[in-house]
Design an enzyme around this catalytic site. Structure first.
Site, PDB file in Angstrom:
ATOM      1  N   ASN A 132       1.448 -38.200   6.750  1.00  0.00           N
ATOM      2  CA  ASN A 132       1.381 -38.867   5.349  1.00  0.00           C
ATOM      3  C   ASN A 132       0.065 -37.594   4.777  1.00  0.00           C
ATOM      4  OD1 ASN A 132       2.223 -40.422   3.112  1.00  0.00           O
ATOM      5  ND2 ASN A 132       0.852 -42.103   3.786  1.00  0.00           N
ATOM      6  N   ASP A 161       2.203 -19.339  14.847  1.00  0.00           N
ATOM      7  CA  ASP A 161       3.335 -19.807  13.785  1.00  0.00           C
ATOM      8  C   ASP A 161       4.848 -19.209  13.879  1.00  0.00           C
ATOM      9  OD1 ASP A 161       4.017 -21.353  11.185  1.00  0.00           O
ATOM     10  OD2 ASP A 161       4.367 -19.432  10.589  1.00  0.00           O
ATOM     11  N   VAL A 168       8.084 -50.872   9.261  1.00  0.00           N
ATOM     12  CA  VAL A 168       6.650 -50.997   9.665  1.00  0.00           C
ATOM     13  C   VAL A 168       6.639 -50.723  11.117  1.00  0.00           C
ATOM     14  CG1 VAL A 168       6.495 -52.790   7.873  1.00  0.00           C
ATOM     15  CG2 VAL A 168       7.323 -53.678   9.944  1.00  0.00           C
ATOM     16  N   GLU A 169       5.454 -50.586  11.435  1.00  0.00           N
ATOM     17  CA  GLU A 169       4.910 -50.218  12.653  1.00  0.00           C
ATOM     18  C   GLU A 169       4.771 -51.378  13.612  1.00  0.00           C
ATOM     19  OE1 GLU A 169       3.788 -46.525  15.173  1.00  0.00           O
ATOM     20  OE2 GLU A 169       5.178 -47.144  13.744  1.00  0.00           O
ATOM     21  N   GLU A 177       0.838  -1.246   0.113  1.00  0.00           N
ATOM     22  CA  GLU A 177       0.068   0.127   0.076  1.00  0.00           C
ATOM     23  C   GLU A 177       0.861   1.147   0.077  1.00  0.00           C
ATOM     24  OE1 GLU A 177      -4.278  -1.151   2.330  1.00  0.00           O
ATOM     25  OE2 GLU A 177      -2.188  -1.846   3.255  1.00  0.00           O
ATOM     26  N   MET A 187       6.476 -43.912   2.420  1.00  0.00           N
ATOM     27  CA  MET A 187       6.689 -43.007   3.400  1.00  0.00           C
ATOM     28  C   MET A 187       8.482 -42.857   3.112  1.00  0.00           C
ATOM     29  SD  MET A 187       6.386 -41.218   5.889  1.00  0.00           S
ATOM     30  CE  MET A 187       4.540 -41.431   6.706  1.00  0.00           C
ATOM     31  N   GLU A 202      -3.621  -9.640   3.188  1.00  0.00           N
ATOM     32  CA  GLU A 202      -4.422  -9.559   4.677  1.00  0.00           C
ATOM     33  C   GLU A 202      -5.791 -10.528   4.782  1.00  0.00           C
ATOM     34  OE1 GLU A 202      -2.501  -5.335   3.728  1.00  0.00           O
ATOM     35  OE2 GLU A 202      -3.358  -6.873   2.610  1.00  0.00           O
ATOM     36  N   ASN A 260      -1.871 -38.006  17.588  1.00  0.00           N
ATOM     37  CA  ASN A 260      -2.627 -39.017  17.633  1.00  0.00           C
ATOM     38  C   ASN A 260      -3.252 -39.419  18.930  1.00  0.00           C
ATOM     39  OD1 ASN A 260      -2.390 -39.832  14.839  1.00  0.00           O
ATOM     40  ND2 ASN A 260      -0.488 -41.103  15.297  1.00  0.00           N
ATOM     41  N   ASP A 290      16.961 -50.122   2.097  1.00  0.00           N
ATOM     42  CA  ASP A 290      15.875 -51.245   2.274  1.00  0.00           C
ATOM     43  C   ASP A 290      16.551 -52.605   2.032  1.00  0.00           C
ATOM     44  OD1 ASP A 290      12.579 -50.801   2.307  1.00  0.00           O
ATOM     45  OD2 ASP A 290      13.010 -52.994   1.812  1.00  0.00           O
ATOM     46  N   SER A 292       4.538 -43.909  14.878  1.00  0.00           N
ATOM     47  CA  SER A 292       3.385 -42.719  14.972  1.00  0.00           C
ATOM     48  C   SER A 292       2.693 -43.145  16.284  1.00  0.00           C
ATOM     49  CB  SER A 292       2.157 -43.080  13.977  1.00  0.00           C
ATOM     50  OG  SER A 292       1.751 -44.431  13.840  1.00  0.00           O
TER      51      SER A 292
END
Length: 719
Positions: free
Chosen positions: A455, A298, A403-404, A120, A326, A140, A502, A345, A431
């Site tokens: 994710n 933030d 893996v979980e 402005e 992931m 704004e 979670n 892997d 998680s």
């Protein structure tokens, strides 16, 4: 020197050309705070009383031209009565108008970001030259307000109603070429040539080569567009804007349009009075309070991350264990920020899957013109796929993303710890599994933390950094630094089942299950919660997450918090899972997923779901109005957030609110669960808890709420 302040100075250059220079001493950026506004008014007075000035340029001594108004002052300002806010704006606008009316040409030399009030400021000049490192815009509405320093008035005159509406309603900043095309600036040059180009423009105005007075007159007079064309411009803009932003959830764009419709046929000063009144109305909405608070939260979260990172050791190379979607997403995120990363892997096909995931994400950026093929190749070269640990000796941090399953994680973590250097940080992307428990097999548990990505990794901004009982500050700091380096927003939390996000999400799913048990329709619940502001309702959300993941998480939560997360009945989610309905993973969950004409999945309510749910629904079914559904769902969610504060899982309401917005899509215009409670009123919230306490522990008010209500406290200070 014509004027000297510690924010603004005005000096006389050769040929009677003055330089109004913004350079706030002791500040990282220039902004329109109270002191700058005062100095600007004083500087204009000095210019009004100086006959030697024939023209003027506006420059900045910072890399940011002017960041806009000081948002930290908004909280107190917006607590004032509407008329006081309007009068405050009119007073500031008086200085802007007086500057615009100075009897000589004025050119802005925009070297960096000119946003909000900074933009402005350039609009009250007669011409604008933009450097190649600059952006310009009016964001704004993202704060629940709209431009208040004449932005809605001058843009309609300069770039047309339709362009002005798009610029203001979306709040998207423009790069130099886009701004030039729009007519928002008059020339673009390299930053090195910026001041000379601005001076050259002033000289052309002084010599009469450019009619700067006509430019000035264009901005102070009504828009030159007939009523029919005006109506068409406003109506088409409304259709586009309201399709993207629900006016009930985000009223600022609608209020901006309303003000602009009222003032386009008025002269400047009357138009600005209309703008100020509309701005004051927007500033008093709960959405403005929430969105301004969100911006400040933030900033606080990023400041805390910077503080945490001070003890970090340097990160030159990372590694991720486990490829697939992931692992590939994590590898892509690191590589896209220029950080070399090894992707390990045990199966070649999983490495291919991980590399394909990274390639797919980069390919989309190429298709959208964000990067070129060469840049895509350079980014992919930062990812090193491997089937062995041969290259792990120099890695600074390893992210485990297998893996979980605690047994698998234990085995993998124990193995990799023996292959990396002593100060290498190990981070698990679990998680739900306790970080303290996972650390039990390690020789150096102080080097181990949780690093929970959400994710899809490339879209979700949050990373939870979980501190186990033996995690060192250096390990936490290094993981925070890595998350920041990867372009994510880290929030540090303490270890517990489910951590923060979670842990809070599962009582929400529990409340959903209880509503369905008592007779609610899952489609109706979804519609109500989406209308409330969630990006998707709970049935759709669990379909996206995966019902298998939901059932596993619910078992972990039930073990950790049996008093409020272990139901004595089989819920709808478990019932569907047992019938192999996994959600989007296999095409059927609460909804059935079909492909639309564009090849994208769309959800369809499935009769088979209703048949399966009969087995978990009470015989004496109840019906629920929309507000009851909202109250029950949000009580379970907000109560658990408060308990996480009570248990010191998360340190501040700001971090809790930001985590819920960034991690699970809590409606931003509501500011987060703590802000939501504040706006409802803590005492009113307590009454709601008492109303539904008979449903179980998840609905009972936490002690913190009882104490706050008794002491008249709020989560956020009342200015």
């Amino acid at each position: 020197m014509i004027y000297q302040g510690n924010r603004i100075s005005v000096s006389l250059l050769e040929g009677g050309i003055a330089n109004m220079h913004y350079d706030a001493q002791g500040e990282s950026v220039n902004k329109f705070d109270k002191e700058t506004n005062k100095q600007f008014s004083d500087a204009v007075s000095a210019l009004e009383n100086n006959d030697a000035v024939k023209g003027l340029i506006v420059t900045s001594g910072k890399s940011v031209f002017i960041a806009g108004a000081d948002i930290t002052e908004f909280v107190a300002s917006f607590k004032q009565p509407e008329d006081d806010i309007k009068n405050w704006l009119i007073e500031i606008n008086d200085s802007f108008n007086r500057f615009e009316d100075l009897p000589f040409p004025k050119v802005a030399a925009i070297n960096g970001a000119a946003l909000g009030g900074g933009c402005e400021m350039t609009l009250v000049c007669d011409y604008r030259v933009m450097g190649d490192k600059a952006v310009i815009g009016l964001p704004e509405t993202q704060l629940g307000i709209f431009p208040g320093f004449g932005g809605t008035v001058r843009t309609t005159r300069l770039i047309g109603i339709d362009n002005a509406l798009e610029l203001i309603a979306t709040g998207t900043p423009k790069k130099p070429l886009d701004a030039l095309k729009l007519g928002l600036v008059d020339a673009t040059v390299s930053n090195d040539e910026l001041q000379d180009a601005a001076i050259d423009l002033v000289k052309k105005c002084i010599s009469g080569e450019l009619d700067w007075q006509a430019r000035h007159d264009e901005k102070v007079n009504p828009v030159k567009l007939n009523p029919l064309e005006q109506a068409m411009a406003f109506n088409s803009a409304k259709g586009m804007i309201f399709a993207k932003a629900n006016p009930k959830q985000y009223p600022a764009p609608a209020l901006a349009i309303e003000a602009m419709e009222k003032h386009v046929n008025l002269p400047r000063d009357k138009a600005i009075a209309i703008e100020a009144a509309g701005f004051a109305k927007a500033a008093k909405t709960p959405q403005a309070e929430s969105l301004v608070g969100l911006f400040l939260n933030d900033q606080l979260v990023k400041k805390l991350a910077k503080k945490h990172s001070k003890q970090a050791h340097e990160i030159n190379e990372a590694a991720v264990l486990g490829a697939g979607i992931m692992g590939g997403g994590i590898a892509y995120q690191a590589a896209s920020k220029g950080l070399p990363i090894i992707m390990k892997d045990i199966k070649a096909e999983q490495l291919d899957l991980g590399m394909n995931e990274a390639s797919k994400l980069l390919g989309k950026l190429v298709d959208r013109g964000k990067i070129n093929a060469t840049q895509m190749g350079q980014t992919l070269s930062h990812i090193r796929p491997t089937l062995n640990y041969g290259d792990f000796s120099d890695t600074d941090i390893v992210i485990e993303a297998v893996v979980e399953n605690p047994k698998v994680k234990h085995a993998v973590l124990k193995e990799v710890e023996g292959l990396v250097k002593d100060n290498c940080i190990l981070a698990s992307n679990t998680s739900t599994i306790s970080i303290t428990y996972l650390a039990e097999v390690l020789q150096r548990p102080e080097n181990f933390v949780g690093m929970h990505f959400f994710n899809p990794v490339h879209k979700m901004p949050l990373v939870e950094v979980i501190r186990g009982k033996k995690s060192s500050e250096e390990a936490v700091a290094t993981t925070v630094a890595l998350a920041t380096k990867m372009g994510k927003v880290p929030v540090v939390v303490n270890d517990c089942p489910g951590f923060l996000v979670n842990r809070v999400l599962f009582p929400y799913f529990g409340a959903f299950d209880l509503l369905l048990k008592q007779g609610a329709d899952f489609v109706h619940v979804d519609k109500v919660m989406e209308k409330f502001g969630w990006p998707m309702g709970p049935a759709y959300l669990i379909d996206v997450v995966g019902l298998d993941t939901g059932v596993h998480g619910a078992e972990v939560m039930a073990e950790g918090y049996p008093d409020r997360m272990k139901p004595d009945y089989k819920g709808a989610i478990e019932q569907l899972f047992e019938n192999n309905r996994l959600g989007q993973k296999n095409g059927v969950g609460f909804y059935k997923y079909e492909t639309d004409k564009r090849g994208k999945p769309k959800k369809v309510a499935d009769d088979a779901t209703y048949e399966l749910l009969k087995a978990t629904t009470d015989s004496d079914k109840q019906s629920f109005d929309d507000q009851t559904i909202i109250d029950r769902m949000m009580l379970a969610f907000c109560n658990e957030t408060v308990r996480c504060l009570e248990d010191n899982i998360v340190a501040t309401p700001a971090e809790a609110d930001m985590a819920m917005i960034m991690g699970v899509g809590f409606p931003p215009f509501r500011g987060g669960p703590c802000r939501y409670i504040d706006q409802m009123g803590v005492k009113n919230y307590l009454k709601l808890c008492e109303k539904y306490a008979h449903l179980g522990k998840a609905y009972e008010a936490p002690q913190k709420i009882r104490d706050m209500a008794a002491n008249g406290e709020t989560f956020y200070p009342v200015a």
